[in-house]
Design an enzyme around this catalytic site. Structure first.
Site, PDB file in Angstrom:
ATOM      1  N   LEU A 122      29.642  49.943  27.945  1.00 41.93           N
ATOM      2  CA  LEU A 122      29.491  50.194  26.510  1.00 41.93           C
ATOM      3  C   LEU A 122      30.779  50.696  25.897  1.00 41.93           C
ATOM      4  O   LEU A 122      31.028  50.511  24.709  1.00 41.93           O
ATOM      5  CB  LEU A 122      28.385  51.237  26.273  1.00 41.93           C
ATOM      6  CG  LEU A 122      26.972  50.855  26.728  1.00 41.93           C
ATOM      7  CD1 LEU A 122      26.037  52.046  26.549  1.00 41.93           C
ATOM      8  CD2 LEU A 122      26.462  49.651  25.957  1.00 41.93           C
ATOM      9  N   GLY A 123      31.607  51.367  26.673  1.00 40.44           N
ATOM     10  CA  GLY A 123      32.854  51.892  26.151  1.00 40.44           C
ATOM     11  C   GLY A 123      33.556  52.745  27.188  1.00 40.44           C
ATOM     12  O   GLY A 123      33.046  52.978  28.282  1.00 40.44           O
ATOM     13  N   GLY A 131      35.950  56.418  27.736  1.00 34.68           N
ATOM     14  CA  GLY A 131      36.335  57.690  27.153  1.00 34.68           C
ATOM     15  C   GLY A 131      37.457  58.330  27.938  1.00 34.68           C
ATOM     16  O   GLY A 131      37.947  57.772  28.924  1.00 34.68           O
ATOM     17  N   GLY A 132      37.859  59.505  27.506  1.00 37.17           N
ATOM     18  CA  GLY A 132      38.977  60.186  28.140  1.00 37.17           C
ATOM     19  C   GLY A 132      38.695  60.620  29.559  1.00 37.17           C
ATOM     20  O   GLY A 132      39.626  60.854  30.325  1.00 37.17           O
ATOM     21  N   PHE A 133      37.403  60.732  29.928  1.00 37.57           N
ATOM     22  CA  PHE A 133      37.064  61.212  31.254  1.00 37.57           C
ATOM     23  C   PHE A 133      36.263  60.200  32.062  1.00 37.57           C
ATOM     24  O   PHE A 133      35.938  60.460  33.210  1.00 37.57           O
ATOM     25  CB  PHE A 133      36.276  62.516  31.158  1.00 37.57           C
ATOM     26  CG  PHE A 133      37.064  63.618  30.518  1.00 37.57           C
ATOM     27  CD1 PHE A 133      37.971  64.352  31.252  1.00 37.57           C
ATOM     28  CD2 PHE A 133      36.909  63.898  29.175  1.00 37.57           C
ATOM     29  CE1 PHE A 133      38.713  65.353  30.660  1.00 37.57           C
ATOM     30  CE2 PHE A 133      37.642  64.900  28.577  1.00 37.57           C
ATOM     31  CZ  PHE A 133      38.550  65.635  29.326  1.00 37.57           C
ATOM     32  N   GLY A 134      35.939  59.068  31.486  1.00 41.24           N
ATOM     33  CA  GLY A 134      35.183  58.091  32.248  1.00 41.24           C
ATOM     34  C   GLY A 134      34.727  56.926  31.399  1.00 41.24           C
ATOM     35  O   GLY A 134      35.057  56.809  30.221  1.00 41.24           O
ATOM     36  N   LYS A 175      27.478  57.938  31.799  1.00 41.58           N
ATOM     37  CA  LYS A 175      28.918  58.191  31.785  1.00 41.58           C
ATOM     38  C   LYS A 175      29.376  58.397  33.225  1.00 41.58           C
ATOM     39  O   LYS A 175      28.949  59.323  33.904  1.00 41.58           O
ATOM     40  CB  LYS A 175      29.273  59.419  30.951  1.00 41.58           C
ATOM     41  CG  LYS A 175      30.774  59.715  30.931  1.00 41.58           C
ATOM     42  CD  LYS A 175      31.110  61.013  30.201  1.00 41.58           C
ATOM     43  CE  LYS A 175      31.001  60.835  28.707  1.00 41.58           C
ATOM     44  NZ  LYS A 175      31.494  62.035  27.973  1.00 41.58           N
ATOM     45  N   ASP A 190      36.719  66.048  18.834  1.00 41.84           N
ATOM     46  CA  ASP A 190      37.059  64.630  18.670  1.00 41.84           C
ATOM     47  C   ASP A 190      36.113  63.977  17.668  1.00 41.84           C
ATOM     48  O   ASP A 190      35.503  62.952  17.953  1.00 41.84           O
ATOM     49  CB  ASP A 190      37.003  63.913  20.020  1.00 41.84           C
ATOM     50  CG  ASP A 190      37.814  62.615  20.021  1.00 41.84           C
ATOM     51  OD1 ASP A 190      38.656  62.441  19.118  1.00 41.84           O
ATOM     52  OD2 ASP A 190      37.599  61.788  20.911  1.00 41.84           O
TER      53      ASP A 190
END
Length: 665
Positions: free
Chosen positions: A347-348, A350-353, A369, A469
């Site tokens: 789905l997308g 992020g900064g951590f996963g 996530k 964020d």
């Protein structure tokens, strides 16, 4: 609801909270006596204590009640870790080790609606109670189709709400005809008479007010023997029951007043609590000194996971009518749910996963996530997210379902996983910046989105949490265009006595507080600045950064400040919104532009708080709905078209770029 876990596991969350309170809180009572106190019709004594009248050691710290004398008779309340009064204590039966409590809250700040916006059993997870199986289960559901025969007489928090009784508490009830499984819901235990339960949509307020039955464990130690036979006072101090004689000393052989089985069980509980506290302390030391040994990192995660809740019996328990304690998934469950973390399920990022769409065996859909493997920062953030998310509840925040445990079989080879609510209608950025692919969001819809997003951020700030964020990519929309603020990967709790949190540079270009670049000081006013950019995006339909724009206009915030200051709002507004043709649109857009201008001020001190922003947006929305009836009708048509054109089961991909520098700590 009765659990099947061992006694030591059941009591660990409570004892950890006890330890924290005993270490961090001093008694506020003006005396040192544990004599009985009264609060209205209630008698307060061991294992309860009354804040302000009795020292904390007069009972279990988690059973410290607050008395509100503003009512007649006075009323006692149980509070959560944020000191919010969530439950009103109606009666206590010391003989039967039971009490009756009533939910004391409102839905999303709607004071006229007593429906909770959280699941009751989750809020009771850290208390030593069991919800009696004699209660019935009253289920409220929303954000989906609500059949007319189940619909409440009034909306709650601008949501159409339904209610039904699913049966006895803890049983797996069946959904009424016409109710979808994808509804959001909150379950409330209730007692109630048969005729009340037969029509919950009419009697829900009385059912909630009448309360529900809670079973208490047998108090540690023989308090009755201490008071009657020895003339002493019962206390709970330093993790043990104490019988204190009138001279202030421990009564001789006071430990013998406890039943041998009680003493044996309690020793096990104390050992478990001390071991758990040691793990927490070790985890903090490990984080501070960047200790990378996997065994120690696992210990820190386990302690946080246990504190957040206990393992559940079934993955279905976070769906309608289920128990919402933090679910401990196995790695294999989520690996299977995501088809082996297939690229087709992404789905997308992020900064951590990376975030994947997951489908459990029972058909439940969730977002998973997957934190980056072998990333120490990722492990620290995992612990941080579990800790924070387990305590948050708001209808406009993405719900946290659970996580994997680092003690799972083979976990040393696996990534750490978090499970969230799946939101099917994409992000606000998708709907604003996808061109002709997505139908236009009409102005009333955008205004409603602004109100709900501001409400979620105001809730976070109220609990001293900075999002870090805020951007349109992190504002998800459900099928009815209600907001779900997402991505708490950068959340940090800041201390009550601190004015800021100093960190390495973070944030997303176009949304970052300019003061943050200069001083690296992050406050709630940094979120306010970022939200100001979101408001300008809602007005203009323009992205926060666009290299095709000239000069400083590359940055939308700079463009907006210049145009608003020069009275050129008409040039900023998306021409499709009807700014110049509809009077109420012009008035409300001007209000939003004005508050956005205040949010975007370079100096933090002159920006409004998020609660002030929320008040302005609510007033604008009220004006729009009261006087813009024809616009609202047109908006309904646009909403229907937008829903028809939106994906039914797969969320638009949303990208949350890494916003943490490699050298941040």
């Amino acid at each position: 609801m009765q659990t099947t876990s061992s006694p030591s596991l059941q009591t660990m969350p409570m004892l950890l909270l006890l330890a924290s309170l005993l270490l961090l809180r001093s008694a506020t009572a003006s005396n040192t006596s544990c004599a009985e106190e009264k609060c209205g019709n209630l008698t307060i004594r061991y294992p309860f204590s009354l804040a302000g009248a009795q020292p904390l050691y007069c009972g279990y710290p988690v059973l410290d009640l607050t008395c509100d004398n503003a009512h007649s008779p006075a009323q006692a309340y149980l509070s959560n870790t944020f000191r919010e009064r969530l439950f009103r204590v109606r009666s206590i039966s010391y003989a039967n080790n039971s009490m009756v409590a009533a939910v004391h809250t409102s839905f999303a700040g709607d004071t006229g609606c007593p429906v909770p916006d959280f699941n009751v059993s989750a809020s009771l997870a850290l208390f030593p109670f069991n919800i009696s199986a004699a209660n019935n289960c009253l289920v409220f559901f929303y954000d989906c189709h609500v059949p007319s025969d189940l619909r409440l007489p009034r909306a709650c928090g601008n949501r159409t709400m339904g209610a039904y009784v699913s049966g006895l508490w803890g049983e797996n009830g069946t959904l009424p005809t016409g109710v979808s499984r994808n509804c959001n819901s909150a379950s409330v235990p209730v007692r109630g008479r048969t005729e009340q339960l037969a029509a919950p949509r009419r009697n829900y307020e009385q059912l909630i007010d009448d309360g529900f039955l809670l079973e208490l464990p047998a108090p540690l130690g023989d308090c009755d023997g201490c008071t009657r036979m020895r003339g002493g006072e019962c206390r709970f101090d330093q993790f043990s029951f104490q019988c204190v004689c009138p001279d202030g000393n421990l009564c001789p052989a006071s430990n013998s007043t406890a039943h041998p089985a009680d003493r044996s069980n309690f020793r096990l509980k104390i050992i478990g609590a001390v071991a758990l506290l040691c793990l927490v302390v070790l985890s903090i030391v490990c984080i501070i000194h960047n200790v990378r040994r996997k065994r120690k990192r696992s210990a820190s995660l386990d302690s946080l996971i246990i504190r957040g809740g206990s393992p559940l019996a079934s993955p279905k328990e976070f769906t309608l009518g289920g128990t919402p304690l933090t679910h401990i998934f196995t790695y294999e469950e989520l690996d299977s749910a995501t088809d082996g973390f297939s690229d087709a399920r992404i789905l997308g990022a992020g900064g951590f996963g990376t975030v994947y769409k997951g489908i459990l065996l029972d058909g439940s859909v969730l977002a998973v996530k997957r934190l980056y493997k072998n990333s120490y920062k990722g492990v620290e953030q995992f612990a941080n997210e579990v800790d924070i998310l387990s305590g948050l509840r708001h209808p406009n925040l993405v719900a946290f379902y659970g996580c994997t445990s680092s003690t799972s079989q083979g976990s040393s080879c696996h990534d750490l996983l978090l499970a969230y609510e799946f939101v099917p209608n994409g992000t606000l950025a998708d709907h604003l910046h996808s061109g002709s692919e997505v139908p236009l969001l009409a102005w009333p819809t955008r205004l409603g989105i602004a109100v709900e997003a501001a409400g979620a951020l105001a809730y976070l700030h109220k609990h001293q949490i900075v999002h870090r964020d805020v951007k349109t990519c992190n504002i998800l929309l459900d099928e009815e265009f209600h907001v779900k603020v997402a991505d708490f990967g950068l959340c940090r709790l800041f201390p009550p006595d601190a004015t800021h949190v100093s960190t390495a540079p973070q944030g997303t270009p176009g949304y970052v507080d300019p003061a943050y670049h200069h001083r690296y000081q992050l406050t709630d006013k940094s979120d306010v600045y970022s939200f100001g950019v979101v408001l300008v995006e809602l007005i203009s339909s323009k992205p926060a950064v666009d290299m095709a724009r000239a000069g400083t206009d590359v940055n939308l915030a700079s463009m907006a400040l210049r145009m608003i200051q020069c009275c050129e709002i008409d040039r900023l507004v998306d021409p499709q919104l009807g700014y110049e043709s509809v009077t109420e649109t012009m008035k409300t857009v001007d209000l939003v532009a004005e508050v956005a201008f205040r949010c975007l001020q370079p100096e933090q001190d002159v920006r409004p708080s998020m609660s002030e922003v929320l008040d302005v947006l609510r007033e604008a929305y009220r004006m729009m709905m009261e006087k813009g009836g024809c616009v609202a009708t047109d908006d309904t048509i646009l909403l229907k078209k937008s829903r028809d054109g939106s994906p039914a089961s797969v969320m638009h991909k949303w990208i949350s770029p890494s916003t943490t520098s490699n050298h941040s700590t």
